[in-house]
Design an enzyme around this catalytic site. Structure first.
Site, short mmCIF file in Angstrom:
data_model
loop_
_atom_site.label_atom_id
_atom_site.label_comp_id
_atom_site.label_asym_id
_atom_site.label_seq_id
_atom_site.Cartn_x
_atom_site.Cartn_y
_atom_site.Cartn_z
N ASP A 93 -14.04 54.63 -35.43
CA ASP A 93 -14.28 53.40 -36.04
C ASP A 93 -15.07 52.23 -35.39
OD1 ASP A 93 -13.22 54.66 -38.32
OD2 ASP A 93 -11.47 53.40 -38.42
P1 NAP Z 1 -9.90 56.14 -35.20
O1 NAP Z 1 -11.19 55.53 -36.08
O2 NAP Z 1 -8.70 55.99 -35.83
O3 NAP Z 1 -10.66 57.08 -34.78
C1 NAP Z 1 -9.43 58.18 -33.93
C2 NAP Z 1 -10.41 59.38 -33.41
O4 NAP Z 1 -9.48 60.11 -32.75
C3 NAP Z 1 -10.75 60.23 -34.72
O5 NAP Z 1 -12.24 60.61 -34.64
C4 NAP Z 1 -10.03 61.58 -34.40
O6 NAP Z 1 -10.80 62.76 -34.86
C5 NAP Z 1 -9.72 61.45 -32.94
N1 NAP Z 1 -8.83 62.22 -32.36
C6 NAP Z 1 -7.28 61.97 -33.03
N2 NAP Z 1 -6.63 62.97 -32.05
C7 NAP Z 1 -7.25 63.36 -30.98
C8 NAP Z 1 -7.09 64.13 -29.91
N3 NAP Z 1 -5.80 64.58 -29.75
N4 NAP Z 1 -8.00 64.57 -29.18
C9 NAP Z 1 -9.13 64.00 -29.24
N5 NAP Z 1 -9.51 63.10 -30.35
C10 NAP Z 1 -8.67 62.91 -31.17
O7 NAP Z 1 -9.76 55.25 -33.65
P2 NAP Z 1 -10.10 53.65 -33.00
O8 NAP Z 1 -11.97 54.15 -32.96
O9 NAP Z 1 -9.63 53.56 -31.99
O10 NAP Z 1 -10.22 52.71 -34.06
C11 NAP Z 1 -9.05 52.29 -34.46
C12 NAP Z 1 -8.86 51.94 -36.04
O11 NAP Z 1 -7.51 51.95 -36.32
C13 NAP Z 1 -9.63 50.97 -36.62
O12 NAP Z 1 -10.19 51.40 -37.91
C14 NAP Z 1 -8.68 49.85 -36.71
O13 NAP Z 1 -8.98 48.80 -37.67
C15 NAP Z 1 -7.36 50.67 -37.08
N6 NAP Z 1 -6.10 50.04 -36.66
C16 NAP Z 1 -5.89 49.45 -35.53
C17 NAP Z 1 -4.86 48.73 -35.19
C18 NAP Z 1 -4.69 47.89 -33.86
O14 NAP Z 1 -4.01 46.98 -33.77
N7 NAP Z 1 -5.51 48.20 -32.91
C19 NAP Z 1 -3.72 48.81 -36.16
C20 NAP Z 1 -3.72 49.80 -37.23
C21 NAP Z 1 -5.00 50.26 -37.68
P3 NAP Z 1 -10.35 64.26 -34.98
O15 NAP Z 1 -9.08 64.17 -35.74
O16 NAP Z 1 -11.20 64.98 -35.27
O17 NAP Z 1 -9.65 64.58 -33.58
#
Ligand code: NAP
Length: 502
Positions: A429
């Site tokens: 994201d």
């Molecule tokens: P993300 O958008 O959740 O993407 C995670 C990515 O990691 C996915 O593409 C997933 O694809 C991949 N993945 C998962 N497990 C994996 C593994 N073992 N090896 C390789 N790839 C793996 O992560 P982000 O870019 O860090 O974004 C964070 C999101 O979470 C935002 O939308 C944010 O608003 C939200 N969020 C953040 C918080 C906070 O406080 N930081 C709290 C709640 C929500 P695959 O499944 O294909 O592997």
């Protein structure tokens, strides 16, 4: 958990005028809590910050127990005398110690077992306990006001105490039900998609007015019906404020609930006449509010609309674009290693997937190998990367990545134009350009890394099927300069390291 214990100890023991030494002890614990917050603001000082917080809480709990000794201690002290009825209302030492042992034991087991990736839902669960503790203390004070010393000469609870109780119960109930929904969404036990009721803003407004009305009624008549209705409606509004929030906006909600839990504890501190609770509650409330404000700015959301609930919900409801069948390129660890070795500047963007696979140590080794080859390596951290504030910073600090190589979004985003490789590891994201271009996307408006400006993009994830937290497709997968490295992040980086070493 700590607030719940403190509330329970204070509530169980009742209160009287606080002696000067105890006020000083509460002040000392307040100072230690401030030092704890200061320490926790940087990975290097966070252990010391934790220690300060623990010592501060121990001082506060012991002071409360000494100022309001348990019933058994009082009975022993006065020998065969007939004790004050308020003393007989207090819990015995054994009951208090048993409560501390049970709560502490459960906390200890959870702390030992919890996986780093489950921390966000654990934090939400703990917030719910703080909210529930505030509700229970408020009700205890209502049902037994004499034990709390809040009854006036007319036999009624003091007016100010009734307002404090109503506020504590209302904020506590909102924190409880809101945190339960946040827990269910973060733990994946409930769909993260927003649930949008028609006219929800109007419903919330009516509920808020009704809570204010019953608070007034309670202050006026002290009736059971008023306090029961204000409690029930507060539980309901907490639930309604959080169900419309989905997509990428959960981090703001978690820090907002953290703030609410602090204010609930502070309000109860007034009811219990406990200075330490007032100071601690205010510290948690204000630091949570500041964090929410920072997160709102990072996410490009309005602070007031967050408090009102359901921000960005229209966009979320329309988002979730279907995946397109577009061409994309797949690469191997050897391909990536070769190009990384040839690069002059590499920017690494870690995300949630790095935490899932625990790839941070292998990643640091990769950076070390690249630096040995004369490549400049920097880490770019998005404020909401991962699942909790500071998630990536903690993991990189654990892997001993030098702090001066780690940069915040606003400090590094302009550097992608001069980078040879944007190395995306488990992020999604936070690099999705839909946030800039697609008004129907749930992440629209959130600032993202300009990885498309880098000459080459490596994107590590496990499959083309998996999406990020917001559940939307990502145009970066299909860019000409993108090479998808499909594997578990740790395995892929270890393979890259092997290839680099050869
Ligand atoms: P993300 O958008 O959740 O993407 C995670 C990515 O990691 C996915 O593409 C997933 O694809 C991949 N993945 C998962 N497990 C994996 C593994 N073992 N090896 C390789 N790839 C793996 O992560 P982000 O870019 O860090 O974004 C964070 C999101 O979470 C935002 O939308 C944010 O608003 C939200 N969020 C953040 C918080 C906070 O406080 N930081 C709290 C709640 C929500 P695959 O499944 O294909 O592997």
């Amino acid at each position: 958990m700590n607030f719940a214990l403190l509330s329970a100890a204070a509530a169980a023991t009742g209160h009287s005028a606080t002696p000067a030494w105890a006020m000083l002890a509460y002040l000392a614990s307040g100072v230690l809590f401030i030092l704890a917050l200061r320490g926790l603001s940087s990975p290097g000082t966070s252990r010391a910050g934790n220690r300060h917080g623990m010592i501060g809480m121990a001082i506060a709990v012991v002071t409360t127990l000494v100022v309001h000794p348990p019933m058994t201690t009082e009975l022993l002290k006065c020998g065969g005398c007939v004790p004050d009825p308020q003393v007989l209302d207090r819990l015995g030492l054994a009951e208090i110690l048993a409560a501390i042992a049970i709560g502490g034991g459960i906390g200890w087991v959870i702390a030992r077992r919890i996986k780093m990736t489950d921390m966000p839902q654990l934090v939400a669960a703990f917030h719910s306990l703080v909210g529930l503790a505030a509700v229970l203390v408020g009700w205890a004070a209502y049902l037994n006001p004499e034990a709390f010393g809040i009854v006036g000469p007319d036999g009624m609870i003091h007016g100010a105490s009734k307002i404090e109780m109503a506020l504590g119960i209302a904020i506590g109930a909102i924190t409880f039900s809101g945190s339960v929904i946040a827990f269910l969404k973060l733990a994946g036990k409930m769909s993260g998609a927003p649930i949008l009721l028609p006219a929800r803003h109007a419903i919330n407004l009516v509920l808020l007015l009704a809570i204010a009305f019953f608070t007034f009624g309670f202050w006026h008549s002290q009736s059971l019906v008023d306090i029961a209705l204000l409690t029930a409606l507060s539980f309901l509004i907490g639930f309604l404020l959080i169900i419309p929030i989905g997509g990428a906006d959960m981090p703001v909600v978690v820090s907002m609930l953290n703030s609410y839990s602090g204010w609930a504890a502070a309000a109860m501190g007034f009811t219990l006449h406990n200075t330490a609770m007032i100071i601690t509650g205010a510290l948690v409330g204000s630091s949570g509010a500041i964090l929410s404000y920072i997160m709102c700015k990072a996410m490009n959301r309005g602070f007031l609309s967050v408090i009102a609930g359901g921000f960005g919900a229209e966009a979320s409801a329309a988002g979730g674009a279907a995946k397109e069948q577009r061409p994309w390129k797949r690469g191997s660890a050897e391909d990536a290693a070769y190009m990384l070795g040839e690069a002059e500047k590499v920017i690494i963007i870690p995300g949630y997937g790095m935490a899932v696979s625990q790839a941070q140590h292998a990643l640091r080794e990769m950076a070390d190998l690249l630096k040995e080859k004369g490549v400049e390596v920097k880490y770019a951290i998005h404020p909401v990367a991962g699942r909790m504030p500071g998630h990536m910073n903690v993991l990189l600090a654990e892997a001993q990545v030098p702090y001066d190589e780690v940069f915040e979004l606003e400090d590094i985003n302009s550097e992608f134009a001069t980078a040879d490789v944007a190395f995306i590891i488990g992020a999604n994201d936070v690099v999705n350009p839909a946030a800039k271009t697609d008004k129907s996307s749930p992440i629209y408006g959130m600032p993202v890394f300009d990885v498309d400006k880098a000459k080459q993009v490596f994107f590590i994830k496990r499959s083309m099927g998996g999406v990020g937290y917001a559940g939307v497709d990502n145009d970066v997968f299909y860019m000409d300069q993108t090479m998808m490295l499909l594997a578990d992040a740790k395995k892929m980086v270890e393979d890259i390291n092997k290839a680099l070493a050869h």
